[in-house]
Design an enzyme around this catalytic site. Structure first.
Site, mmCIF file in Angstrom:
data_model
loop_
_atom_site.group_PDB
_atom_site.id
_atom_site.type_symbol
_atom_site.label_atom_id
_atom_site.label_comp_id
_atom_site.label_asym_id
_atom_site.label_seq_id
_atom_site.Cartn_x
_atom_site.Cartn_y
_atom_site.Cartn_z
ATOM 1 N N ARG A 17 -7.348 -5.848 10.635
ATOM 2 C CA ARG A 17 -6.488 -6.334 11.715
ATOM 3 C C ARG A 17 -7.207 -6.432 13.053
ATOM 4 N NH1 ARG A 17 -0.758 -3.450 9.881
ATOM 5 N NH2 ARG A 17 -0.303 -5.006 8.258
ATOM 6 N N GLY A 32 0.812 -1.210 0.000
ATOM 7 C CA GLY A 32 0.000 0.000 0.000
ATOM 8 C C GLY A 32 0.843 1.258 0.000
ATOM 9 N N ASP A 73 1.280 0.548 13.113
ATOM 10 C CA ASP A 73 1.811 -0.688 12.545
ATOM 11 C C ASP A 73 2.230 -1.695 13.612
ATOM 12 O OD1 ASP A 73 1.431 0.076 9.922
ATOM 13 O OD2 ASP A 73 3.407 0.971 9.731
ATOM 14 N N LYS A 131 -6.073 -2.174 6.728
ATOM 15 C CA LYS A 131 -4.723 -2.640 6.415
ATOM 16 C C LYS A 131 -4.780 -3.871 5.509
ATOM 17 C CE LYS A 131 -2.536 0.511 8.790
ATOM 18 N NZ LYS A 131 -1.605 1.470 8.146
ATOM 19 N N ARG A 160 1.973 -8.849 9.154
ATOM 20 C CA ARG A 160 2.122 -8.431 10.549
ATOM 21 C C ARG A 160 1.318 -9.316 11.504
ATOM 22 N NH1 ARG A 160 5.072 -3.903 11.754
ATOM 23 N NH2 ARG A 160 5.730 -2.697 9.936
ATOM 24 N N GLN A 210 1.871 8.692 4.250
ATOM 25 C CA GLN A 210 1.734 8.239 2.872
ATOM 26 C C GLN A 210 1.072 9.304 2.005
ATOM 27 O OE1 GLN A 210 -0.153 4.394 2.749
ATOM 28 N NE2 GLN A 210 1.337 3.471 4.131
ATOM 29 N N ARG A 259 -7.539 -2.079 -0.738
ATOM 30 C CA ARG A 259 -7.063 -0.991 0.116
ATOM 31 C C ARG A 259 -7.548 0.350 -0.414
ATOM 32 N NH1 ARG A 259 -2.212 -2.588 2.475
ATOM 33 N NH2 ARG A 259 -2.337 -0.685 3.734
ATOM 34 N N SER A 296 -1.277 11.439 7.839
ATOM 35 C CA SER A 296 -0.829 10.267 7.075
ATOM 36 C C SER A 296 0.460 10.601 6.345
ATOM 37 C CB SER A 296 -1.904 9.836 6.070
ATOM 38 O OG SER A 296 -1.383 8.890 5.155
#
Length: 332
Positions: A265, A5, A234, A261, A307, A81, A33, A79
């Site tokens: 999660r 991502g 994360d 994610k 993860r 990103q 995503r 963010s």
């Protein structure tokens, strides 16, 4: 792009400013995503982005367009990103960009921009944290850069050592100690992990680095609330797993982003912890984990999420547990 991502969102910024036609694709996981947070500011800059299947998701075609417009963007959610995608679009498209967040997100891109001579300014303002790229150069300086070890990946080794898996202390050297990336270490310390952190300088990298030593520790529960979530998003899977081995009830709230994610999660953690016999309460934005001293056993579903596989892989390596991961290769 596989299931990256981060790679997809950053590359969208590069492509938007490059005046080329390209189609960004990914695996089934990546196709689910959300990409709107990146696409919205890029479209506001004049980028032509077309979602080829589901709106707001990959695959996305980037069409050739005219020069990008400058933008002053307020991110609804902090963010790194989104911020980095906008900065890369501004750099490649040679246009001014300003990004404001309610609080500072990870600053790896800003550090790299400074190293290559891109004119970037960073400041705190009443509404939060602001980054500005003004008059980007046509050519940037080459960069001789040494990448330090990923401190987020080190979280799993630290957890294993703290839970007594190694039997002795473990030291991880040449690891990034960027303060926008090490929030989970504060959570680990609150949970009782005996840590020593020593910065050794940056060398030929713009990232601070050093060593972290973790020792076997008696863990106790903690609360991770919405204010901390951007700094530990994360590492929440390993925090939740450690909560299962801690005294008391560990609470994680304000973490709705976990549902977006590689897997959902929150659901993945709740399902697997319950499979192991751990008492868990699921919330829309988090979970509560009651620590236990009972032996943990069961078969873990990783849901295609590295993860999740890595977090429960830590438990699987501990003496006295009988845990099997359905796809252990995810953590390779």
């Amino acid at each position: 792009m596989g299931n990256s991502g981060t790679g997809a969102r950053l590359l969208l910024g590069v492509l938007a400013g490059s005046q080329i036609e390209a189609t960004l694709v990914g695996d089934v996981s990546l196709q689910s995503r959300p990409m709107r947070r990146v696409c919205n500011p890029l479209r506001a800059m004049g980028a032509r982005l077309e979602h080829l299947c589901e709106e707001g998701c990959i695959p996305i075609r980037v069409d050739r367009t005219g020069p990008l417009r400058s933008i002053d963007w307020m991110s609804p959610v902090p963010s790194a990103q989104v911020k980095s995608s906008i900065l890369l679009a501004g750099l490649v498209g040679r246009t001014k960009v300003v990004v404001t967040e309610a609080r500072q997100s990870r600053d790896h891109t800003e550090r790299l921009f400074t190293e290559i001579g891109a004119p970037i300014s960073i400041r705190n303002i009443p509404s939060g944290h602001q980054v500005e790229l003004n008059n980007p150069p046509d050519i940037v300086a080459p960069l001789d850069f040494s990448v330090p070890g990923d401190v987020s990946s080190a979280a799993f080794v630290i957890a294993f050592a703290a839970l007594g898996g190694a039997g002795v202390s473990v030291t991880i050297d040449n690891v990034s100690l960027n303060r926008t990336r090490t929030g989970f270490l504060d959570v680990f310390s609150r949970m009782g992990i005996d840590l020593t952190i020593k910065e050794t300088g940056s060398g030929n990298t713009c990232e601070p680095r050093g060593l972290i030593t973790a020792r076997p520790s008696e863990l106790h529960a903690t609360v991770v609330d919405a204010e901390e979530i951007p700094d530990v998003i994360d590492e929440l899977p390993i925090i939740a797993v450690m909560g299962a081995c801690s005294e008391g009830r560990t609470t994680i709230r304000g973490a709705g982003e976990l549902r977006l994610k590689e897997s959902d999660r929150i659901h993945s953690l709740v399902h697997n912890l319950q499979t192991l016999g751990v008492e868990v309460v699921e919330h829309e934005d988090g979970l509560e984990i009651e620590g236990t001293t009972r032996p943990l056993k069961g078969r873990i579903r990783a849901f295609g999420d590295h993860r999740i596989a890595m977090a429960f892989g830590v438990l699987a390596k501990l003496k006295g547990t009988h845990i099997e991961i359905d796809d252990p290769t995810l953590s390779d």
